[in-house]
Design a protein around this motif. Sequence first.
Motif, PDB file in Angstrom:
ATOM      1  N   GLU B  62       0.989  -1.127   0.395  1.00 35.55           N
ATOM      2  CA  GLU B  62       0.465  -0.020  -0.260  1.00 35.55           C
ATOM      3  C   GLU B  62       0.977   1.043  -0.267  1.00 35.55           C
ATOM      4  O   GLU B  62       0.578   2.270  -0.413  1.00 35.55           O
ATOM      5  CB  GLU B  62      -0.637   0.055   1.040  1.00 35.55           C
ATOM      6  N   PHE B  63       1.852   0.926   0.895  1.00 38.59           N
ATOM      7  CA  PHE B  63       2.754   2.045   1.261  1.00 38.59           C
ATOM      8  C   PHE B  63       3.153   3.077  -0.263  1.00 38.59           C
ATOM      9  O   PHE B  63       3.353   3.885  -0.925  1.00 38.59           O
ATOM     10  CB  PHE B  63       3.734   1.973   2.142  1.00 38.59           C
ATOM     11  N   PHE B  64       3.811   2.001  -0.919  1.00 38.50           N
ATOM     12  CA  PHE B  64       4.349   2.637  -2.345  1.00 38.50           C
ATOM     13  C   PHE B  64       4.233   1.747  -3.567  1.00 38.50           C
ATOM     14  O   PHE B  64       4.158   2.263  -4.268  1.00 38.50           O
ATOM     15  CB  PHE B  64       5.809   1.276  -2.556  1.00 38.50           C
ATOM     16  N   THR B  65       2.625   1.848  -3.212  1.00 36.16           N
ATOM     17  CA  THR B  65       1.853   1.989  -4.828  1.00 36.16           C
ATOM     18  C   THR B  65       0.390   2.600  -4.559  1.00 36.16           C
ATOM     19  O   THR B  65       0.118   2.663  -5.420  1.00 36.16           O
ATOM     20  CB  THR B  65       1.355   0.559  -4.919  1.00 36.16           C
ATOM     21  N   GLY B  66       0.449   2.940  -3.265  1.00 38.07           N
ATOM     22  CA  GLY B  66      -0.912   3.498  -3.737  1.00 38.07           C
ATOM     23  C   GLY B  66      -0.621   5.564  -3.335  1.00 38.07           C
ATOM     24  O   GLY B  66       0.555   6.105  -3.562  1.00 38.07           O
ATOM     25  N   THR B  70      -2.530  10.791   2.610  1.00 36.49           N
ATOM     26  CA  THR B  70      -3.163  11.916   3.677  1.00 36.49           C
ATOM     27  C   THR B  70      -3.412  10.965   4.346  1.00 36.49           C
ATOM     28  O   THR B  70      -4.548  10.928   5.239  1.00 36.49           O
ATOM     29  CB  THR B  70      -5.126  11.641   3.269  1.00 36.49           C
ATOM     30  N   PRO B  71      -2.138  10.499   4.925  1.00 40.34           N
ATOM     31  CA  PRO B  71      -1.699   9.811   7.054  1.00 40.34           C
ATOM     32  C   PRO B  71      -2.924  10.821   8.005  1.00 40.34           C
ATOM     33  O   PRO B  71      -2.986  10.530   9.215  1.00 40.34           O
ATOM     34  CB  PRO B  71      -0.855   9.793   6.666  1.00 40.34           C
ATOM     35  N   LEU B  72      -2.979  12.157   7.547  1.00 37.78           N
ATOM     36  CA  LEU B  72      -2.767  13.198   8.806  1.00 37.78           C
ATOM     37  C   LEU B  72      -4.903  13.373   8.869  1.00 37.78           C
ATOM     38  O   LEU B  72      -4.944  14.017   9.191  1.00 37.78           O
ATOM     39  CB  LEU B  72      -2.387  14.289   9.160  1.00 37.78           C
ATOM     40  N   PHE B  78      -2.167   5.876   3.246  1.00 40.02           N
ATOM     41  CA  PHE B  78      -0.424   5.987   3.158  1.00 40.02           C
ATOM     42  C   PHE B  78       0.155   5.463   2.030  1.00 40.02           C
ATOM     43  O   PHE B  78       1.144   4.763   1.882  1.00 40.02           O
ATOM     44  CB  PHE B  78      -0.283   4.883   4.015  1.00 40.02           C
ATOM     45  N   GLY B  79       0.036   6.154   0.997  1.00 33.05           N
ATOM     46  CA  GLY B  79       0.494   5.861  -0.748  1.00 33.05           C
ATOM     47  C   GLY B  79       1.729   7.388  -0.876  1.00 33.05           C
ATOM     48  O   GLY B  79       1.064   8.029  -1.416  1.00 33.05           O
TER      49      GLY B  79
END
Lengths: 298, 309
Positions: B62-66, B70-72, B78-79
């Motif tokens: 998710e992190f590297f492909t999202g 908008t984590p806040l 979490f992209g």
Amino acid sequence: MLGLRLAMVDAVGEGIMDKEENRSLEVPEVAISTNGAEELEDRTETVAINIDALSLWYTGVQAIENVSLQIPENQVTALIGPSGCGKSTLLRCINRMNDLIPGVTLDGHIKIHGESIYEKDVDPVAVRRNVGMVFQKPNPFPKSIYENVAFGARINGYKGNMDELVRASLEQAALWDEVSDKLSESGLTLSGGQQQRLCIARAIAVKPEVILMDEPCSALDPIATQRIEDLIRELRSTYTIVIVTHNMQQAARVSDKTAFMLAGEERVGRLVEFSPTQELFTNPSDSRTEDYITGRFG
Amino acid sequence: MSFETTRVTARYRQNLRSNLGGRLIGAVLFLCAFVTVVTTVGIVVILFIEGLSFFAEVSPIEFFTGTKWTPLFTSKGFGVLPLISGTVLIGLGAACVALPLGTLTAIYLSEYATPRIRSVMKPLVEVLSGIPTVVYGYFALTFISPFIKEYLYPEAGPYMAISAIVVVGIMIVPIVASISDDALRAVPRELREAAYGVGASKLEVNTRVVFPAALSGVIASYILAISRAIGETMAVTVAAGARPNLTANPFEAVQTMTAYIVSVSLGDTPHGTIEFKTIFAVGLTLFFMTLVMNIISSRITKRFREVYD
Ligand SMILES: Nc1ncnc2c1ncn2[C@@H]1O[C@H](COP(=O)(O)OP(=O)(O)OP(=O)(O)O)[C@@H](O)[C@H]1O
Ligand SMILES: [Mg+2]
């Protein structure tokens, strides 16, 4: 001292013998004489480089004054003299290398095969293509052996077969056998003597008429030196060579004519004597030449 | 005899003392080096621990492909791609400005400028790197951006990547120019003369002999400059804004990785939360990006440089 003189005379004798062999092929009607001096007189020399009343200043400080020299074609001319007398300066005038030093001014003329090289409309780059140079310290480019040789030809727009040119140049510089299997290696992997021959090959590849050498053996061991000297003797049939050397035996061994320069108290270099090498070493006409070659000063 | 003995002993004692001094200096120097190493190792370890604890909660995929960062927000994304794209856009853009400009400046300074012009110009160029980066940022925000909006791209908002690119580019010109100039001037005169001696023109000498011989130094300056551009935070935040934005359009606002890290570190996000841990994940990613860049560039340098000594 006497021994040194004799050795030199010997070397001169050898040089002359070499030439007699060469010449006897070309001009069979000239009788082979054991008197070298006489034979040199007989020859009709073509002047390749005519230096006329040349003076040079480094930012106002005079380094050489009023030097006139007629350098013969297809012969080796040596420039000798004590350190600082302006040998390198004079040599570097012949291919306009001094143009690169800021603040150099020059008076007088140099003609190469009749063409004045210091006229306003002369391109120094074109002069240097015709007048190659070999430096004191071997300075191959940090490129492959092949590229070192091809470099000059490439930038001068050489259209022929580059492989052949590289091979021929390396062969002429007596280096081909040692490097033929590693042409793509850096020129800096070679030994000092090999590097210097590579630099000679690099100069030859541009097909100049004149090759200038500024103490080409001073960084080399005796065996490498001898190889370069052999090479110089071979090259003189094709090129006009001017060589600066500190080594009088070397001048005696390789050159046909020798110019002796000297700087006085004011440190301005002048030409003292210019004669056939053998004559200069055996029977100098100027007492200062005699003092220098017998090691009395300098 | 006895005089001799005392003299020798005295000398011996002195040796001992100076030896002690030498060892002390050695120890101090070692300590300095050690502190640096420990700091570096410490940073890397913390980055890894915190970063890994982030990846325990958010999947790396998710992190590297999202494409939503908008984590806040309440709907968390979490992209990291928008931050990476912003960083790459500014970094590459600034490189496009600085590498040609800096290289040409270096060639001019080392090969064409007279000593007098050089002695004035080089310090002037180097002054550029002494200006506080926030000044660059405000120069971009109050001068370059309005100019671009007025004459080139009226649709743009107040923040845009392009004006950050321009000022960061200018900011890193001195790095390229100064280090490359040193590298070019270190090329021995003998090599230049060799090239002139076979009838090369000045341009040929510079492009075919001097520049290739100086290449490793020149590339080192590029790496340093790009790393500086990627790490630059202040000017970028002020000029390019703080909106994570997956775009290649330099006229839009973007946020870079470092800008994000700063905004979270200075904000009121509680420590230990997943929101706070994002900065370690982003930092870890940035760490690997610069690491890969350094490895690639050292490969390039090894392959193309011409060693001349
Ligand atoms: N680039 C330069 N700038 C200023 N003066 C120079 C420069 N090159 C040489 N000179 C001066 O010119 C004079 C002649 O120098 P040159 O190098 O021609 O002597 P040389 O005969 O070749 O000496 P050596 O045998 O030591 O090589 C010397 O006094 C030297 O200090
Ligand atoms: Mg000299």
